[in-house]
Design an enzyme around this catalytic site. Structure first.
Site: not given
Ligand code: LLP
Length: 432
Positions: A291-292, A331, A335, A362, A391
């Site tokens: 499942e890439p 992201r 992360y 803001c 993503y």
């Protein structure tokens, strides 16, 4: 020269994607803009499904993890390559179905699927459902019975592999919200229970060890652990598990210093391990799924922004503000993810500065990155952030009621809109 193979610089010194000038794309479609290169999406899919044929005799399927990037056009592209889909919500299922995706090639995931989602998955005729926990098994058994449909299921197993250390080590990964642990015996209990269910067909086992993994070794480890569990099931219950899904998680190059294993090598190595282990354990080689997600979509995409204010705070840092930010790419704030950025209209120039790229929300943490090497950027320049195909759009939000950017696909020198830019009217669409 750049992190992704589909990017180059043309005679005008502008960045190109799939041979198309990104500055012209920004002019034609406006900014912020997600741009996806169809040819690279297809090439990445082929890297996996060709190696499934070459190294595993075609006894398996590539299911693109649509959470990475999902829209109808992406589903059509995946379908036309003959690949399957991993879907995790009614929204992803609905998108696939609306795009005419062959639903028998869809695996339906989720650690807390609702009854509505299970019913919808059954009605849509999904190929299999990856069951996460016992209450879900019971609910599915009931709903399937009511509908007179007997779905194939897989169990999500925690194989206890720590994929984030350089050398894979077996760890107690009981602390995860996904699936059944092997160490506690709950996985075996679940199998025993499913074997006795009338309305579901336990077809296989699934694991997913993490994401953005550069090495192949943790995947080999996971395959070994899963196959030994399959052998144990055979021995203790006389039951044959036919399918093995090894999930996704293959790392990509976000920065030049990243060095992921080539996607082609993954199935070569893992198929070898599967053949060897199955021979050793005396079991049949299972039908294989992978499942890439990121590895298919991320390198194929970039995001284009227009540069607004430039703020130099002497001795501290320089902020380059753009007309997007955390709503289209959350992201960094989530992360601290790293990206390569280029001033698209100065792409042939040296990167002479290190800057902080700031979004327009803001919120101080709304950044695309800090300390990013960049050409001297001024108001009106077009900024490209690279390898944003996964993503980003799929995790985008309307924070600050900012409309979402359009998604444009490029292919063979042509471009086309795949997802329209949101308008302020879209923002109030569901408001009463
Ligand atoms: N299969 C399962 C069951 C998964 O949970 C995932 C990702 C995949 C496949 C695809 O993994 P990939 O090949 O894309 O690494 N939002 C995070 C990534 C979350 C991944 C979640 N599961 C990010 O932006 O880095």
């Amino acid at each position: 020269m750049f992190v992704s193979e589909n990017l180059a610089v043309n005679a005008q010194g502008n960045l190109t994607i799939g041979g198309i000038d990104t500055v012209s794309l920004a002019e034609q479609y406006g900014t912020p803009l997600y741009v996806m290169d169809e040819e690279l999406v297809r090439k990445n899919l082929r890297r996996f499904h060709d190696s499934m044929r070459k190294f595993y005799g075609g006894r398996g399927e590539v299911h693109y993890a649509s959470k990475a990037f999902c829209c109808k056009e992406m589903c059509r592209i995946v379908a036309s390559e003959g690949d399957g889909l991993d879907a995790v919500s009614i929204g992803e299922l609905y998108t696939a179905k609306s795009a005419g995706f062959p639903m028998d090639k869809v695996g339906f995931h989720g650690n807390n699927k609702t009854d509505e989602e299970l019913a919808y998955a059954l009605e849509s005729g999904v190929g299999h459902i990856i069951v996460d926990n016992i209450p879900e098994l019971h609910r599915l058994e009931k709903i399937a019975g009511e509908k007179g449909i007997r779905p194939q299921i897989m169990f999500r197993i925690k194989p206890g592999i720590d994929a984030h250390t350089h050398k894979a080590v077996l760890t107690g990964q009981i602390d995860s919200k996904f699936g059944f642990a092997l160490e506690t015996g709950e996985a075996m209990e679940a199998v025993k229970e499913a074997v006795n269910c009338k309305n579901v067909d336990l077809m296989g086992l699934h694991c997913h060890i993490g994401s953005q993994i550069f090495d192949i070794e943790p995947f080999e480890q996971a395959a070994r652990v899963m196959l030994s569990f399959i052998a144990q099931i055979k021995k203790e219950l006389g039951f044959t598990v036919r399918g093995l899904n090894l999930g996704g998680g293959f790392g990509i190059k976000y920065l030049n210093e990243h060095d992921p294993a080539p996607f082609e090598n993954y199935l070569e190595r893992v198929s070898g391990v599967v053949a060897e282990e199955c021979a050793k354990l005396g079991i049949e080689q299972p039908y294989m799924f992978i499942e890439p997600g990121r590895s298919i979509a991320a390198p194929a995409g970039i995001t284009l922004y227009k540069v607004g204010a430039r703020k130099e705070i002497p001795g501290i840092r320089t902020y380059i503000s753009i007309d997007g930010g955390m709503p289209d790419n959350p992201r960094y704030i989530l992360y601290q993810s790293e990206y390569e950025a280029v001033v698209a209209n100065k792409a042939s120039q040296e990167r002479t500065e290190k800057v902080t790229i700031a979004g327009k929300c803001c919120e101080s943490g709304d950044l695309i990155g800090e300390n990013m090497p960049l050409q001297h950027a001024e108001s009106g320049d077009i900024l490209a952030v690279l390898a944003t195909g996964a993503y980003n759009y799929s995790m985008s939000s309307n924070y600050n009621r900012i409309p979402k950017p359009a998604v444009v696909f490029v292919n063979g020198g042509e471009s086309r809109v795949a997802v329209k830019r949101e308008t302020p009217e879209d923002i109030i669409r569901n408001d009463i």
